[in-house]
Write an enzyme that holds these catalytic residues in place. Structure first.
Site, short mmCIF file in Angstrom:
data_model
loop_
_atom_site.label_atom_id
_atom_site.label_comp_id
_atom_site.label_asym_id
_atom_site.label_seq_id
_atom_site.Cartn_x
_atom_site.Cartn_y
_atom_site.Cartn_z
CG HIS A 157 9.85 -7.45 -18.17
ND1 HIS A 157 10.26 -6.32 -17.51
CD2 HIS A 157 10.28 -7.31 -19.46
CE1 HIS A 157 10.91 -5.53 -18.36
NE2 HIS A 157 10.95 -6.11 -19.54
CG ASP A 191 16.30 -5.70 -21.37
OD1 ASP A 191 16.27 -6.59 -22.24
OD2 ASP A 191 15.43 -4.81 -21.28
CG HIS A 193 12.46 -2.60 -21.24
ND1 HIS A 193 12.88 -3.27 -22.36
CD2 HIS A 193 11.65 -1.60 -21.67
CE1 HIS A 193 12.32 -2.72 -23.44
NE2 HIS A 193 11.59 -1.69 -23.05
CG ASP A 281 16.02 -3.99 -24.81
OD1 ASP A 281 17.06 -4.07 -24.13
OD2 ASP A 281 14.92 -4.43 -24.41
C1 SP5 Z 1 12.36 -8.47 -22.29
C2 SP5 Z 1 11.96 -7.12 -22.81
O1 SP5 Z 1 12.80 -6.39 -23.32
N1 SP5 Z 1 10.67 -6.80 -22.72
C3 SP5 Z 1 10.21 -5.53 -23.18
C4 SP5 Z 1 8.74 -5.39 -23.09
C5 SP5 Z 1 8.32 -4.04 -23.60
N2 SP5 Z 1 6.93 -4.01 -23.85
C6 SP5 Z 1 6.38 -2.70 -24.13
C7 SP5 Z 1 6.69 -2.32 -25.53
C8 SP5 Z 1 6.10 -1.01 -25.90
C9 SP5 Z 1 6.29 -0.82 -27.37
N3 SP5 Z 1 6.23 0.53 -27.72
C10 SP5 Z 1 6.56 0.75 -29.10
C11 SP5 Z 1 6.97 2.16 -29.28
C12 SP5 Z 1 7.50 2.32 -30.68
N4 SP5 Z 1 8.10 3.61 -30.82
ZN ZN Z 2 14.06 -4.94 -22.66
#
Ligand code: SP5
Ligand code: ZN
Length: 337
Positions: A157, A191, A193, A281
């Site tokens: 990111h 990943d 994301h 993830d």
């Molecule tokens: C590297 C990587 O995988 N970064 C991911 C960053 C995500 N950040 C936002 C996370 C939002 C968390 N939401 C929690 C929801 C639980 N159901």
């Molecule tokens: Zn991720």
């Protein structure tokens, strides 16, 4: 021939404890236990993996890939007291704001979310994390078939000038920048994301094909990028590909896009090197991602990537169901071995 795996113990010195997620304070998903679980799984297979520490931090490469201000800000954070973390939470909306990176309170000028804290160990841990990818790239260039960089904190990111998404230095992009000096590079980012930072760094580049397959940004982080219409610009037009998929995508559905779109694009580009930005993830038990992969599925992914028959660097990205993370990594690497 054992697969070289890179990790440095100083990567464990940075310990984010919490983050704000949609207004709730939650335990920070990007823990040191992640790396420890992966290390344990690698060490349990000494016949397969050779774990080594990178020797130096690639300071020149960090400067080549990231802005002076970003490096200065991480340096400023070294003044924080032990155990204290700083969370940027105010971000400028005007594009022309010039932040002062010697003032931690202006960190929001160099950051894009409130879940990515700074501490006095952020720079060292993130620099060693980048060192794993950088030395891994060197090994691949010298002829290794497949190398695994246990990069933590993750990187995909982070852009040239901004940190966020638990990413400080873009480990994958730093490795790609090194490898593209001697040949073309394809990046496959699996990943959950979108790899927005990696995309931004090679958006105008025709020597790096950047592909990401991820949760639809209309629903999932980072929300504002990862759309199929983002295809590159200038001479890089056509060298950026995004494949967003809906919530609850099964492995079979994911694999269909992977086999019919992602792998053919890499074969057509026919690069000298491949980098697999490997997040886990997508796992069914992941607390953040929303796909339904099982441990054995990563071995299938690995086997398909191996069939490309390219010198391959695997760079660790996300994956937050810690108890099974090492097993998932080993599954992927078994497929690649
Ligand atoms: C590297 C990587 O995988 N970064 C991911 C960053 C995500 N950040 C936002 C996370 C939002 C968390 N939401 C929690 C929801 C639980 N159901
Ligand atoms: Zn991720």
């Amino acid at each position: 021939m054992k697969m070289p795996c890179l990790f440095h113990p100083e990567q464990l010195l940075f310990k984010p404890v919490y983050e704000w997620a949609f207004g709730d304070k939650i335990d920070h998903p990007e823990t040191t236990a992640r790396a420890e679980n992966i290390l344990g799984a690698l060490r349990a297979n000494p016949d397969l993996f050779a774990i080594e520490a990178p020797k130096t931090r690639p300071l020149g490469a960090l400067r080549d890939s990231h802005s002076y201000n970003l490096l200065t800000l991480y340096n400023t954070a070294r003044q924080l007291p032990d155990g204290e973390t700083f969370y940027p939470s105010v971000f400028p909306r005007e594009g022309n704001v010039k932040g002062d990176p010697t003032t931690l309170k202006q960190a929001g000028c160099f950051c894009f979310d409130s879940g990515t804290p700074l501490s006095n160990r952020t720079f060292d841990a993130a620099a060693w994390s980048a060192a794993c990818a950088y030395e891994g790239a060197k090994l691949v260039k010298r002829g290794a078939k497949c190398v695994y960089a246990l990069s933590r904190p993750p990187g995909h990111h982070a852009s040239r000038e901004f940190f966020g998404g638990y990413s400080y230095f873009n480990n994958t992009a730093i490795a790609a920048r090194y490898l593209k000096r001697t040949g073309t590079v394809a990046i496959i980012d699996i990943d959950f994301h979108h790899g927005n930072g990696t995309q931004s760094m090679f958006y105008r580049d025709d020597r790096v094909l950047s592909i990401s397959i991820h949760g639809d940004p209309r629903e999932f982080y980072p929300f504002y990028s990862g759309f199929p219409t983002e295809t590159g610009a200038g001479k890089g037009e056509g060298y950026n590909l995004n494949f967003p998929l809906p919530a609850k995508t099964s492995f079979a559905e994911w694999m269909q896009i992977f086999e019919q779109n992602v792998l053919p694009a890499v074969r057509h580009f026919s690069p000298e090197f491949l980098i697999l930005a490997a997040g886990f993830d997508t796992y069914i038990k992941d607390p953040i991602g929303d796909f339904t992969f099982q441990t054995k599925d990563y071995e299938t992914v690995g086997a398909h990537v191996k069939a490309l028959d390219l010198p391959t660097l695997v760079v660790q990205e996300g994956g937050y169901y810690t108890p099974d993370l090492g097993a998932n990594v080993v599954s992927l690497l078994r497929g690649l071995a």
